[in-house]
Design an enzyme around this catalytic site. Structure first.
Site: not given
Length: 273
Positions: A180-182, A187, A209
């Site tokens: 996952f990432c922002t 990702c 996120i």
């Protein structure tokens, strides 16, 4: 309605001539009086823009009409103040710089998981969860149980993962890998890298996120802390409400508001608050 609509967007697509697309976007953004940054490359488009609701709607409609961009991933938020000083449209070699050679996230990325399905995957003990963001972002908040690669730059991620993968192979493990990432872009590209390294059971959080915090009730959330964002808000929490972090003027890194901040002044992480 707040004065500014903020749209965080990206799409991996194949642009044969990103310079031409960039020139058209510069003209349109000037006419619409938007602010923010758009990055284009042969692999697609990435950026965050802000403006009036009508201006952002027009700009997003234009981008969706580009080749392969009908399913453009967009996350909206709002602000009373301008989150960016000016508008920049850039052409680069990659829309998010990984430096890992010839990857094609448009066709090679892992399986997208909606926020509602993400919790179930995190609860699976056979899943390895990896935060693909940099250390200063992870320090603001992350998912419970996620591995922090402690990278200073996204370019550091391939070397970290190769060392991590070697350890998994020594242990004879082939786990599910969830990343996952922002907002989803790092990702998505990371999953293409991981699959290119021979792992098949690979997943990533669709919309990142930000979408998770927007859609998942806090009572059901596995998120801890706040999410660093690349604008004047600095961090956001559940419901995308503004967080309590500020940016250090000396080193440019985030720290909680009203804390004693002993920073090195050179952008080196970790710094202490």
């Amino acid at each position: 309605m707040p004065a500014f609509t903020i749209a965080a967007l990206y799409r991996f697509a194949r642009f044969p001539d990103p310079q031409v697309i960039a020139a058209d976007l510069r003209t349109l953004c000037a006419d619409l009086e938007t602010c923010g940054t758009l990055i284009l490359a042969g692999e697609g488009i990435n950026g965050t823009v802000a403006g009036s609701a009508d201006a952002v709607t027009t700009l997003i409609g234009h981008i969706r009409a580009l080749p392969g961009c009908a399913d453009l991933d967009v996350k909206y938020s709002f602000s009373e103040d301008a989150p960016f000083a000016r508008m920049k449209v850039k052409v680069k070699a990659e829309i998010v710089t990984l430096g890992a050679g010839d990857l094609d996230p448009a066709t090679q990325a892992g399986v997208h998981l909606d926020p509602q399905d993400w919790n179930a995957l995190l609860a699976d003990p056979d899943t390895v969860v990896i935060d693909t963001r940099n250390a200063y972002e992870v320090a603001c908040g992350t998912f419970n149980g996620a591995i922090d690669p402690e990278t200073r730059s996204f370019r550091d991620f391939p070397a970290w993962f190769d060392a991590f993968a070697a350890g998994l192979r020594e242990e004879g493990r082939t786990p599910k890998i969830a990343m996952f990432c922002t907002g989803g872009i790092r990702c998505e590209k990371s999953t293409a890298l991981v699959k290119a390294r021979g792992f098949e059971d690979v997943y990533h959080l669709k919309g990142g996120i930000l979408r998770y915090l927007e859609e998942v009730p806090e009572a059901e959330s596995r998120w801890q802390g706040q999410c660093y964002v690349f604008d004047e808000r600095v961090t956001v929490g559940h419901g995308l409400k503004p967080g309590d972090h500020v940016t250090c003027r000396a080193c440019g890194l985030p720290h909680p508001r009203n804390t004693v901040h002993d920073c090195p002044g050179d952008g080196v992480w970790p710094h202490r608050a």
